[in-house]
Design a protein around this motif. Structure first.
Motif, PDB file in Angstrom:
ATOM      1  N   ARG A 195      -1.736   1.945  -9.981  1.00 10.43           N
ATOM      2  CA  ARG A 195      -1.682   3.057  -9.018  1.00 10.43           C
ATOM      3  C   ARG A 195      -2.229   2.686  -7.646  1.00 10.43           C
ATOM      4  O   ARG A 195      -2.777   3.520  -6.934  1.00 10.43           O
ATOM      5  N   ARG A 196      -2.054   1.402  -7.303  1.00 13.22           N
ATOM      6  CA  ARG A 196      -2.508   0.926  -5.988  1.00 13.22           C
ATOM      7  C   ARG A 196      -1.362   0.308  -5.193  1.00 13.22           C
ATOM      8  O   ARG A 196      -1.574  -0.430  -4.246  1.00 13.22           O
ATOM      9  N   GLY A 197      -0.107   0.568  -5.608  1.00 21.88           N
ATOM     10  CA  GLY A 197       1.053   0.091  -4.873  1.00 21.88           C
ATOM     11  C   GLY A 197       1.535  -1.292  -5.253  1.00 21.88           C
ATOM     12  O   GLY A 197       2.505  -1.796  -4.680  1.00 21.88           O
ATOM     13  N   VAL A 198       0.871  -1.934  -6.224  1.00 19.09           N
ATOM     14  CA  VAL A 198       1.258  -3.284  -6.618  1.00 19.09           C
ATOM     15  C   VAL A 198       2.634  -3.269  -7.279  1.00 19.09           C
ATOM     16  O   VAL A 198       3.498  -4.105  -6.974  1.00 19.09           O
ATOM     17  N   GLY A 199       2.859  -2.323  -8.175  1.00 15.21           N
ATOM     18  CA  GLY A 199       4.159  -2.221  -8.835  1.00 15.21           C
ATOM     19  C   GLY A 199       5.285  -1.969  -7.850  1.00 15.21           C
ATOM     20  O   GLY A 199       6.348  -2.574  -7.934  1.00 15.21           O
ATOM     21  N   ARG A 200       5.046  -1.092  -6.895  1.00 18.45           N
ATOM     22  CA  ARG A 200       6.057  -0.790  -5.872  1.00 18.45           C
ATOM     23  C   ARG A 200       6.387  -2.031  -5.040  1.00 18.45           C
ATOM     24  O   ARG A 200       7.545  -2.323  -4.766  1.00 18.45           O
ATOM     25  N   ALA A 201       5.355  -2.790  -4.664  1.00 18.10           N
ATOM     26  CA  ALA A 201       5.583  -4.009  -3.883  1.00 18.10           C
ATOM     27  C   ALA A 201       6.380  -5.032  -4.694  1.00 18.10           C
ATOM     28  O   ALA A 201       7.324  -5.652  -4.186  1.00 18.10           O
ATOM     29  N   LEU A 202       6.017  -5.199  -5.959  1.00 18.78           N
ATOM     30  CA  LEU A 202       6.726  -6.155  -6.818  1.00 18.78           C
ATOM     31  C   LEU A 202       8.168  -5.738  -7.058  1.00 18.78           C
ATOM     32  O   LEU A 202       9.095  -6.538  -6.885  1.00 18.78           O
ATOM     33  N   LEU A 203       8.367  -4.495  -7.480  1.00 17.63           N
ATOM     34  CA  LEU A 203       9.725  -4.048  -7.802  1.00 17.63           C
ATOM     35  C   LEU A 203      10.597  -4.027  -6.553  1.00 17.63           C
ATOM     36  O   LEU A 203      11.770  -4.397  -6.601  1.00 17.63           O
ATOM     37  N   VAL A 224       5.262 -12.922  -8.291  1.00 18.77           N
ATOM     38  CA  VAL A 224       3.919 -12.450  -8.596  1.00 18.77           C
ATOM     39  C   VAL A 224       3.357 -11.729  -7.380  1.00 18.77           C
ATOM     40  O   VAL A 224       3.769 -11.973  -6.244  1.00 18.77           O
ATOM     41  N   ALA A 225       2.408 -10.825  -7.647  1.00 16.44           N
ATOM     42  CA  ALA A 225       1.618 -10.192  -6.590  1.00 16.44           C
ATOM     43  C   ALA A 225       0.244 -10.840  -6.638  1.00 16.44           C
ATOM     44  O   ALA A 225      -0.369 -10.937  -7.707  1.00 16.44           O
ATOM     45  N   GLU A 226      -0.219 -11.269  -5.490  1.00 18.87           N
ATOM     46  CA  GLU A 226      -1.496 -11.972  -5.400  1.00 18.87           C
ATOM     47  C   GLU A 226      -2.446 -11.197  -4.493  1.00 18.87           C
ATOM     48  O   GLU A 226      -2.049 -10.720  -3.428  1.00 18.87           O
ATOM     49  N   ASP A 227      -3.690 -11.067  -4.944  1.00 22.61           N
ATOM     50  CA  ASP A 227      -4.742 -10.455  -4.142  1.00 22.61           C
ATOM     51  C   ASP A 227      -5.921 -11.417  -4.128  1.00 22.61           C
ATOM     52  O   ASP A 227      -6.514 -11.689  -5.180  1.00 22.61           O
ATOM     53  N   MET A 233     -18.498   2.434   3.232  1.00 22.20           N
ATOM     54  CA  MET A 233     -17.335   3.247   2.924  1.00 22.20           C
ATOM     55  C   MET A 233     -16.816   2.845   1.547  1.00 22.20           C
ATOM     56  O   MET A 233     -16.614   1.681   1.256  1.00 22.20           O
ATOM     57  N   THR A 234     -16.559   3.800   0.712  1.00 19.08           N
ATOM     58  CA  THR A 234     -16.055   3.558  -0.630  1.00 19.08           C
ATOM     59  C   THR A 234     -14.551   3.763  -0.655  1.00 19.08           C
ATOM     60  O   THR A 234     -14.057   4.784  -0.180  1.00 19.08           O
ATOM     61  N   LEU A 235     -13.847   2.798  -1.223  1.00 18.37           N
ATOM     62  CA  LEU A 235     -12.397   2.921  -1.343  1.00 18.37           C
ATOM     63  C   LEU A 235     -12.052   3.786  -2.539  1.00 18.37           C
ATOM     64  O   LEU A 235     -12.684   3.693  -3.587  1.00 18.37           O
ATOM     65  N   SER A 236     -11.064   4.618  -2.381  1.00 20.08           N
ATOM     66  CA  SER A 236     -10.539   5.376  -3.507  1.00 20.08           C
ATOM     67  C   SER A 236      -9.901   4.413  -4.497  1.00 20.08           C
ATOM     68  O   SER A 236      -9.359   3.378  -4.119  1.00 20.08           O
ATOM     69  N   LEU A 237      -9.957   4.765  -5.765  1.00 20.17           N
ATOM     70  CA  LEU A 237      -9.291   3.941  -6.782  1.00 20.17           C
ATOM     71  C   LEU A 237      -7.791   3.880  -6.550  1.00 20.17           C
ATOM     72  O   LEU A 237      -7.121   3.000  -7.060  1.00 20.17           O
ATOM     73  N   HIS A 238      -7.269   4.819  -5.795  1.00 18.43           N
ATOM     74  CA  HIS A 238      -5.825   4.861  -5.564  1.00 18.43           C
ATOM     75  C   HIS A 238      -5.438   4.355  -4.172  1.00 18.43           C
ATOM     76  O   HIS A 238      -4.309   4.534  -3.747  1.00 18.43           O
ATOM     77  N   SER A 239      -6.362   3.726  -3.457  1.00 20.23           N
ATOM     78  CA  SER A 239      -6.032   3.159  -2.152  1.00 20.23           C
ATOM     79  C   SER A 239      -5.043   2.021  -2.331  1.00 20.23           C
ATOM     80  O   SER A 239      -5.182   1.222  -3.261  1.00 20.23           O
ATOM     81  N   PRO A 240      -4.055   1.922  -1.455  1.00 17.86           N
ATOM     82  CA  PRO A 240      -3.099   0.819  -1.573  1.00 17.86           C
ATOM     83  C   PRO A 240      -3.808  -0.532  -1.489  1.00 17.86           C
ATOM     84  O   PRO A 240      -4.744  -0.715  -0.708  1.00 17.86           O
ATOM     85  N   LEU A 241      -3.381  -1.432  -2.313  1.00 19.44           N
ATOM     86  CA  LEU A 241      -3.930  -2.784  -2.336  1.00 19.44           C
ATOM     87  C   LEU A 241      -2.950  -3.699  -1.603  1.00 19.44           C
ATOM     88  O   LEU A 241      -1.806  -3.838  -2.029  1.00 19.44           O
ATOM     89  N   PRO A 242      -3.366  -4.290  -0.485  1.00 21.87           N
ATOM     90  CA  PRO A 242      -2.450  -5.190   0.226  1.00 21.87           C
ATOM     91  C   PRO A 242      -2.303  -6.500  -0.544  1.00 21.87           C
ATOM     92  O   PRO A 242      -3.247  -7.272  -0.638  1.00 21.87           O
TER      93      PRO A 242
END
Length: 194
Positions: free
Chosen positions: A103-111, A65-68, A1-10
């Motif tokens: 565009r993977r939700g990182v900015g939203r999680a941080l802000l 920070v956001a860490e993955d 399965m291929t993830l979309s480039l815009h899939s949310p990144l946990p």
């Protein structure tokens, strides 16, 4: 399965440490050298980023920070909006996300984490000073997080041989019906301009 480039990144949003500053500096260098999101023209080195980080903590302000998977993929922090004491309950946010996770939700999680932390500390307003009116990603992120655009300062910066705008946005932190901040935990900033 291929993830979309815009899939949310946990991501894990956590307090930054001094050890994170090399990765933070690498992210910031991208924006300094390739965009007008920052009006700095020469990227600060890691030692300078450590100094800025320490200053933020000395002020009692959040730096996150956001860490993955052990890698820092974004960061945000709050600073004083202006140095005069009457502004001491208003903060300015700064936020940068690694270009490969945009565009993977990182900015939203941080802000979201920064807004929550600043609200808990008793601050009343958060200001966003967004470099470049063409920076639609940052403008859209702030709008989605409850910021309202207040104005555009046209052509106030010169970077990469072009005049660059600044977009001003702001939002309330918490309930505006709160009483005056008697006993508020937000530290006053010194009135350095006398």
């Amino acid at each position: 399965m291929t993830l979309s480039l815009h899939s949310p990144l946990p991501v894990l949003v956590r307090d930054a440490t001094e050890a994170d500053m090399a990765q933070v500096q690498a992210i910031y260098t991208f924006y300094v050298t390739r965009s007008a999101a920052s009006f700095e023209e020469v990227p600060p080195n890691v030692d300078e980023m450590i100094r800025r980080y320490a200053t933020t903590l000395e002020r009692g302000m959040p730096y996150l920070v956001a860490e993955d998977q052990g890698e820092v993929v974004g960061y945000t922090y709050a600073g004083p909006w202006r140095p005069r004491s009457a502004y001491r309950y208003t903060v300015e946010d700064s936020i940068y996300v690694a270009p490969f996770v945009q565009r993977r939700g990182v900015g939203r999680a941080l802000l979201g984490g920064l807004v929550e932390r600043c609200t808990e500390l008793g601050y009343r307003r958060m200001i966003a000073v967004i470099g470049d009116s063409a920076n639609q990603s940052s403008i859209a992120l702030h709008r989605a997080m409850g910021f309202r655009q207040e104005g555009v300062l046209r052509g106030v910066g010169l970077k990469f041989g072009r005049w660059v705008d600044v977009v001003m946005m702001h939002r309330a932190l918490g309930d505006d019906s709160r009483p005056l901040p008697d006993g508020c935990t937000a530290p006053p900033f010194p009135d350095i301009e006398g």
